[in-house]
Each structure stands twice: as C-alpha cells, then as structure tokens.
Design a protein around this motif. Structure first.
Motif, PDB file in Angstrom:
ATOM      1  N   SER A  69       0.842  -1.195   0.000  1.00  0.00           N
ATOM      2  CA  SER A  69       0.000   0.000   0.000  1.00  0.00           C
ATOM      3  C   SER A  69       0.881   1.250   0.000  1.00  0.00           C
ATOM      4  CB  SER A  69      -0.901   0.006   1.238  1.00  0.00           C
ATOM      5  OG  SER A  69      -0.128   0.296   2.404  1.00  0.00           O
ATOM      6  N   PRO A  70       0.307   2.426  -0.271  1.00  0.00           N
ATOM      7  CA  PRO A  70       1.099   3.660  -0.205  1.00  0.00           C
ATOM      8  C   PRO A  70       1.725   3.900   1.170  1.00  0.00           C
ATOM      9  CG  PRO A  70      -0.897   4.055  -1.443  1.00  0.00           C
ATOM     10  CD  PRO A  70      -1.028   2.673  -0.847  1.00  0.00           C
ATOM     11  N   SER A  71       1.118   3.347   2.230  1.00  0.00           N
ATOM     12  CA  SER A  71       1.697   3.484   3.572  1.00  0.00           C
ATOM     13  C   SER A  71       2.707   2.383   3.878  1.00  0.00           C
ATOM     14  CB  SER A  71       0.584   3.480   4.627  1.00  0.00           C
ATOM     15  OG  SER A  71      -0.148   2.260   4.578  1.00  0.00           O
ATOM     16  N   GLU A  72       3.025   1.568   2.873  1.00  0.00           N
ATOM     17  CA  GLU A  72       4.025   0.506   2.941  1.00  0.00           C
ATOM     18  C   GLU A  72       3.611  -0.652   3.842  1.00  0.00           C
ATOM     19  OE1 GLU A  72       7.938   2.089   3.580  1.00  0.00           O
ATOM     20  OE2 GLU A  72       7.989   2.970   1.552  1.00  0.00           O
ATOM     21  N   GLU A  73       2.308  -0.845   4.017  1.00  0.00           N
ATOM     22  CA  GLU A  73       1.827  -2.085   4.604  1.00  0.00           C
ATOM     23  C   GLU A  73       1.748  -3.134   3.500  1.00  0.00           C
ATOM     24  OE1 GLU A  73      -1.876  -0.951   6.393  1.00  0.00           O
ATOM     25  OE2 GLU A  73      -0.909  -0.535   8.330  1.00  0.00           O
ATOM     26  N   LEU A  74       1.874  -4.405   3.882  1.00  0.00           N
ATOM     27  CA  LEU A  74       1.985  -5.479   2.898  1.00  0.00           C
ATOM     28  C   LEU A  74       0.865  -6.500   3.053  1.00  0.00           C
ATOM     29  CD1 LEU A  74       5.816  -6.114   3.287  1.00  0.00           C
ATOM     30  CD2 LEU A  74       4.722  -5.071   1.295  1.00  0.00           C
ATOM     31  N   MET A  75       0.440  -7.042   1.923  1.00  0.00           N
ATOM     32  CA  MET A  75      -0.425  -8.210   1.896  1.00  0.00           C
ATOM     33  C   MET A  75       0.367  -9.352   1.260  1.00  0.00           C
ATOM     34  SD  MET A  75      -4.315  -8.756   0.505  1.00  0.00           S
ATOM     35  CE  MET A  75      -4.054  -7.958  -1.075  1.00  0.00           C
ATOM     36  N   LEU A  76       0.447 -10.487   1.969  1.00  0.00           N
ATOM     37  CA  LEU A  76       1.168 -11.661   1.490  1.00  0.00           C
ATOM     38  C   LEU A  76       0.180 -12.787   1.258  1.00  0.00           C
ATOM     39  CD1 LEU A  76       4.205 -11.746   3.984  1.00  0.00           C
ATOM     40  CD2 LEU A  76       4.031 -10.541   1.802  1.00  0.00           C
ATOM     41  N   ARG A  77       0.229 -13.369   0.067  1.00  0.00           N
ATOM     42  CA  ARG A  77      -0.640 -14.497  -0.284  1.00  0.00           C
ATOM     43  C   ARG A  77       0.240 -15.665  -0.720  1.00  0.00           C
ATOM     44  NH1 ARG A  77      -4.192 -13.484  -4.856  1.00  0.00           N
ATOM     45  NH2 ARG A  77      -5.419 -15.202  -3.982  1.00  0.00           N
ATOM     46  N   PHE A  78       0.231 -16.728   0.058  1.00  0.00           N
ATOM     47  CA  PHE A  78       0.997 -17.924  -0.266  1.00  0.00           C
ATOM     48  C   PHE A  78       0.095 -18.876  -1.048  1.00  0.00           C
ATOM     49  CE2 PHE A  78       2.947 -16.138   3.494  1.00  0.00           C
ATOM     50  CZ  PHE A  78       4.308 -16.317   3.299  1.00  0.00           C
ATOM     51  N   VAL A  79       0.543 -19.307  -2.209  1.00  0.00           N
ATOM     52  CA  VAL A  79      -0.200 -20.280  -3.009  1.00  0.00           C
ATOM     53  C   VAL A  79       0.489 -21.632  -2.844  1.00  0.00           C
ATOM     54  CG1 VAL A  79      -1.062 -20.885  -5.299  1.00  0.00           C
ATOM     55  CG2 VAL A  79      -0.883 -18.476  -4.631  1.00  0.00           C
ATOM     56  N   VAL A 118      -2.323 -11.602   5.683  1.00  0.00           N
ATOM     57  CA  VAL A 118      -1.651 -12.831   5.249  1.00  0.00           C
ATOM     58  C   VAL A 118      -2.732 -13.862   4.949  1.00  0.00           C
ATOM     59  CG1 VAL A 118      -0.059 -14.688   5.852  1.00  0.00           C
ATOM     60  CG2 VAL A 118       0.379 -12.353   6.677  1.00  0.00           C
ATOM     61  N   SER A 119      -2.626 -14.499   3.801  1.00  0.00           N
ATOM     62  CA  SER A 119      -3.578 -15.545   3.452  1.00  0.00           C
ATOM     63  C   SER A 119      -2.850 -16.679   2.748  1.00  0.00           C
ATOM     64  CB  SER A 119      -4.703 -15.005   2.561  1.00  0.00           C
ATOM     65  OG  SER A 119      -4.210 -14.640   1.287  1.00  0.00           O
ATOM     66  N   VAL A 120      -3.530 -17.815   2.681  1.00  0.00           N
ATOM     67  CA  VAL A 120      -3.008 -18.988   1.972  1.00  0.00           C
ATOM     68  C   VAL A 120      -4.055 -19.427   0.974  1.00  0.00           C
ATOM     69  CG1 VAL A 120      -2.180 -21.357   2.160  1.00  0.00           C
ATOM     70  CG2 VAL A 120      -1.621 -19.696   3.956  1.00  0.00           C
ATOM     71  N   ASN A 121      -3.631 -19.607  -0.266  1.00  0.00           N
ATOM     72  CA  ASN A 121      -4.511 -20.048  -1.342  1.00  0.00           C
ATOM     73  C   ASN A 121      -4.126 -21.469  -1.730  1.00  0.00           C
ATOM     74  OD1 ASN A 121      -4.945 -20.364  -4.485  1.00  0.00           O
ATOM     75  ND2 ASN A 121      -6.426 -18.836  -3.787  1.00  0.00           N
ATOM     76  N   LEU A 122      -5.119 -22.334  -1.863  1.00  0.00           N
ATOM     77  CA  LEU A 122      -4.851 -23.735  -2.213  1.00  0.00           C
ATOM     78  C   LEU A 122      -5.057 -23.959  -3.702  1.00  0.00           C
ATOM     79  CD1 LEU A 122      -5.184 -23.983   0.924  1.00  0.00           C
ATOM     80  CD2 LEU A 122      -5.916 -26.318   0.489  1.00  0.00           C
ATOM     81  N   GLY A 172      -5.864 -20.740  -6.800  1.00  0.00           N
ATOM     82  CA  GLY A 172      -7.029 -21.608  -6.810  1.00  0.00           C
ATOM     83  C   GLY A 172      -8.240 -20.893  -6.236  1.00  0.00           C
ATOM     84  N   GLU A 173      -9.297 -21.644  -5.997  1.00  0.00           N
ATOM     85  CA  GLU A 173     -10.544 -21.045  -5.523  1.00  0.00           C
ATOM     86  C   GLU A 173     -10.575 -20.858  -4.016  1.00  0.00           C
ATOM     87  OE1 GLU A 173     -13.864 -23.271  -6.921  1.00  0.00           O
ATOM     88  OE2 GLU A 173     -13.413 -22.915  -9.055  1.00  0.00           O
ATOM     89  N   ARG A 174      -9.937 -21.735  -3.255  1.00  0.00           N
ATOM     90  CA  ARG A 174     -10.024 -21.670  -1.798  1.00  0.00           C
ATOM     91  C   ARG A 174      -8.958 -20.739  -1.228  1.00  0.00           C
ATOM     92  NH1 ARG A 174      -8.856 -26.684   2.412  1.00  0.00           N
ATOM     93  NH2 ARG A 174      -9.028 -25.461   4.349  1.00  0.00           N
ATOM     94  N   GLU A 175      -9.380 -19.779  -0.417  1.00  0.00           N
ATOM     95  CA  GLU A 175      -8.479 -18.812   0.206  1.00  0.00           C
ATOM     96  C   GLU A 175      -8.738 -18.810   1.708  1.00  0.00           C
ATOM     97  OE1 GLU A 175      -5.521 -15.657  -0.585  1.00  0.00           O
ATOM     98  OE2 GLU A 175      -6.742 -16.656  -2.102  1.00  0.00           O
ATOM     99  N   GLU A 176      -7.682 -18.990   2.502  1.00  0.00           N
ATOM    100  CA  GLU A 176      -7.788 -18.999   3.952  1.00  0.00           C
ATOM    101  C   GLU A 176      -7.041 -17.800   4.519  1.00  0.00           C
ATOM    102  OE1 GLU A 176      -9.318 -21.099   6.053  1.00  0.00           O
ATOM    103  OE2 GLU A 176     -10.092 -22.488   4.509  1.00  0.00           O
ATOM    104  N   LEU A 177      -7.757 -16.920   5.222  1.00  0.00           N
ATOM    105  CA  LEU A 177      -7.123 -15.767   5.855  1.00  0.00           C
ATOM    106  C   LEU A 177      -6.448 -16.198   7.148  1.00  0.00           C
ATOM    107  CD1 LEU A 177      -9.695 -12.873   5.351  1.00  0.00           C
ATOM    108  CD2 LEU A 177      -7.238 -12.730   4.878  1.00  0.00           C
ATOM    109  N   LEU A 178      -5.189 -15.791   7.300  1.00  0.00           N
ATOM    110  CA  LEU A 178      -4.460 -16.055   8.539  1.00  0.00           C
ATOM    111  C   LEU A 178      -4.297 -14.808   9.379  1.00  0.00           C
ATOM    112  CD1 LEU A 178      -1.570 -18.411   7.333  1.00  0.00           C
ATOM    113  CD2 LEU A 178      -3.942 -18.974   7.918  1.00  0.00           C
TER     114      LEU A 178
END
Length: 398
Positions: A154-164, A191-195, A205-211
C-alpha cells in the motif's frame, strides 16, 4: 458545450530513477538474459510513450487529434505495487522470481520495477520460507508444496502476502508459523493462503484462507482508501491508477449526470471517486470478494453508493432502469457485442467513460456504438517497459 478541463501531466512513478542513458534504465537481469519480462526496457521511456500513443491513434482513427490529452507516464522504476513471485529452488535455498525456460526458478529479488518496500522485504521472506522447510513446487517433476507468493504494498508501505500452496498440509505449516512470519515481515498486515492442488498454468485456486487481517487499505489520494481483500483486483501502478480515477471523476463531473453505473467496478474505484458529483451511484462486479471490499470502502468513507455482485452485461440487459452515465472497465476481451449494443440503443445514457487495457478490443466496441462520439481520450502508461497500456475515453451521445 465548454471543453473539459485538462488534468496536469504527472510522473507518478518517477520519484527515484535508475541510472539513465537517454532515459533508458539499466537492468542487470535483462542484460544477463535471466529475465525478459520488460521487453521494452532498452527503449528510452519517452520513445515508449510515443509508440503507445501512435498505436492507440492508429487503432482508434475515429478519435479527433484534438481529443487526445497528454499521456500520463508510469515511471521507469519503483512503480509496481504488486509482485507475483514464483517460488523455486530447493528447501533451504529458495528462489523468488520467475520460472526459466527449463521450469527452474530464476531469482529476481532485486527487480527494480518493484516498489522499494517489496524489494526490502524479499530477503526476509525468503529466509522465512527456508525455515519452514516447505519444498518449492517443482514444475517439471510436479511435486513440492509452495508455488507462489503474491505481494501487494500500500502507499503506507503495509503489505499483503498471499501464499499459493498445493495442499492443506502446507496451509497448516504456514498457520503454525504465522508468529514467526510476523516477526520476519512486520509490515505484513494481511496474510492468506490459497490452495491450488492442480498442476495447471494459473496463479491461484478457488479456496483462500485468511491467517491475518482482512484487507489492505490503498490510499488513492482522494481522501479515502480502497480496501483490497486477498482475491480483489487493483491496478499494479498506484500513481497511474490515481491519475486514471481522477480523470474519470473529472469527466463525470463535466457530464453532470444524476445517475451513474460503474460496470465491471472491481473494488469500486471509479464509482467511489465519482460519487461526489452524482446523486445515485451503482457498481456491478461479478466478484463477490471485490463487492465486499467496495461496500466496506464506501461505508468507512461515508460515501453513498450501492454495489451488487453480478455479470455486468446480464445486469444491464435485465434492468428496467437506464442511468444517465455509465463507466465500463472490462477485462482485455472488452465489453462485447451485447453490452455495446445496449449502450448504443439506450438513448437515456448521455455519457460513457470507457477504460480499457486493450486498445484492439476497445476499437471493436467503439465501432459498435456509432451514436457515442469520443469527446476526449487519454493514454495511461500503467505498464512501463511493456507494450501493455491503459487508455480511457469519454464518450458523448451525438
């Protein structure tokens, strides 16, 4: 009618520049033949812009020369807010970058088109992945666990991480290791994990789990934030996206409609930026995830706008109401014959703003709407060093 006031030309991605030679950035990955994704990186930036302008003019010959506004440049480095990192290598020694021709991972952790906050965290992310013991997915052998990490800043340098990942086992490893990840990458607020168990050429994939967390707040400079959930779409160049939203808001303000539909609205960027000058605003988007994001953004900003999940064409053709203005921002295939025909025949629609990432499909759609003339047009260099671009036009009923 009086002319539309023209926005100033900005250089949103040009705050910090690579060493230049005739405005040509130096990329050691490209020179070494390790990555050719930025196919135009050896072409001076100014020439890239001229070539894109000429391409759009050639594909859209019906647009009067005086209708073209100055192109919004995208910068030469530090402009990408998103990295789609292929995880390669082996346990204990991973690569983060792309796949080579042989299916092996190519490490690109110092790619300078990424925003600095992304580059800065990649070594820490790599160490975390190595410590998990999760094996990178081996494409030729079709085995392993960790396939990709999608990173958005983001512009404030926060991050979103998505592990597939390939399996639920990898999901549980990452869930257990979340405290360690938060120490390694403290800027990660989502942080999320995608299967993705299948072996196929897709990024998720279709399934996303928020951590951790739920959405990343993207400040677009308009006094509010657009919330991005893990599977929501946002333009990859924040500075150019801001200019694009501002241009659409200015065009809608000029048109002065009482009602506005934003079709293919995504997370609601166009609708929310234009809502200040329109009494009734409705956004339609097929992704329920994006609609949830748009509703949250509107609620937190105190903006009166409705958002519905559904197919844009089916919604328009099935509605008994006709708005005075419409914004469309379709995928590369364009809006298609049915929706173009509806816009052509719905005479109550006085103005259309069409934002396109593909001038070829835009040309086809404009030809199907002869009653709507291009009043102004503008190229947005959303993807520097490539042939890709965004082009937006303001259409007015003849």
């Amino acid at each position: 009618m009086s002319p539309v006031r023209r926005l100033p030309v900005e250089e949103p991605g040009d705050r910090t520049r690579l060493p230049l030679a005739g405005d040509t950035p130096v990329c050691h990955y490209f020179e070494a033949g390790r990555c050719r994704s930025c196919t135009l990186i050896e072409t001076p930036a100014a020439q890239q812009l001229r070539d894109k302008e000429e391409r759009c003019r050639a594909l859209l010959p019906g647009v009067p020369e005086q209708a073209w506004l100055p192109t919004v440049p995208g910068g030469v480095r530090d402009f990408r807010n998103k990295a789609k990192l292929v995880v390669g290598g082996r346990p204990g020694r991973v690569t983060l970058g792309i796949l080579g021709p042989d299916g092996a991972g190519v490490d690109l952790r110092d790619c300078l088109i990424q925003q600095p906050a992304i580059r800065a965290m990649i070594p820490d992310l790599a160490r975390f992945i190595e410590q998990t013991g999760l094996p990178p997915y081996d494409v030729p052998k079709r085995r392993g666990e960790l396939k990709f990490v999608h990173v958005t800043v983001s512009p404030s340098e926060e991050l979103m991480l998505r592990f597939v990942v390939r399996s639920a086992q990898a999901l549980e490893v990452l869930r257990d290791r979340l405290p360690q990840l938060r120490r390694a990458v403290p800027a990660a607020t989502v942080v999320s994990v995608n299967l993705l168990p299948e072996h196929k050429a897709v990024l998720e994939g279709e399934r996303e789990e928020l951590l951790l967390g739920s959405s990343l707040a993207m400040d677009t400079g308009a006094g509010f934030a657009l919330h991005l959930r893990p599977q929501s779409f946002f333009q990859t160049n924040t500075g150019v996206a801001r200019a694009l939203y501002a241009q659409a808001a200015e065009w809608i303000g000029f048109a002065g409609p009482d009602s506005l539909w934003d079709l293919y609205c995504g997370v609601g960027g166009f609708a929310l930026h234009c809502a200040g000058s329109v009494r009734s605003v409705l956004g339609v988007e097929i992704s329920e995830e994006a609609v949830r994001s748009a509703r949250r953004s509107a609620r937190e900003a105190g903006i009166t706008a409705r958002f519905e999940a559904g197919d844009a064409t089916a919604f328009a053709l099935g509605s008994e109401e006709i708005p005075e203005a419409v914004i469309v921002n379709p995928p590369r295939r364009g809006i298609g014959g049915e929706l173009a025909g509806w816009l052509e025949e719905a005479h109550g629609i006085r103005h259309v703003v069409y934002s396109s990432c593909n001038p070829e499909s835009l040309a086809v759609d404009l030809a199907a709407m002869p009653s709507l003339a291009v009043r102004e047009a503008r190229v947005f260099d959303m993807f520097p060093h490539t042939r890709h671009l965004e082009v937006a036009v303001l259409l007015e009923r003849r």
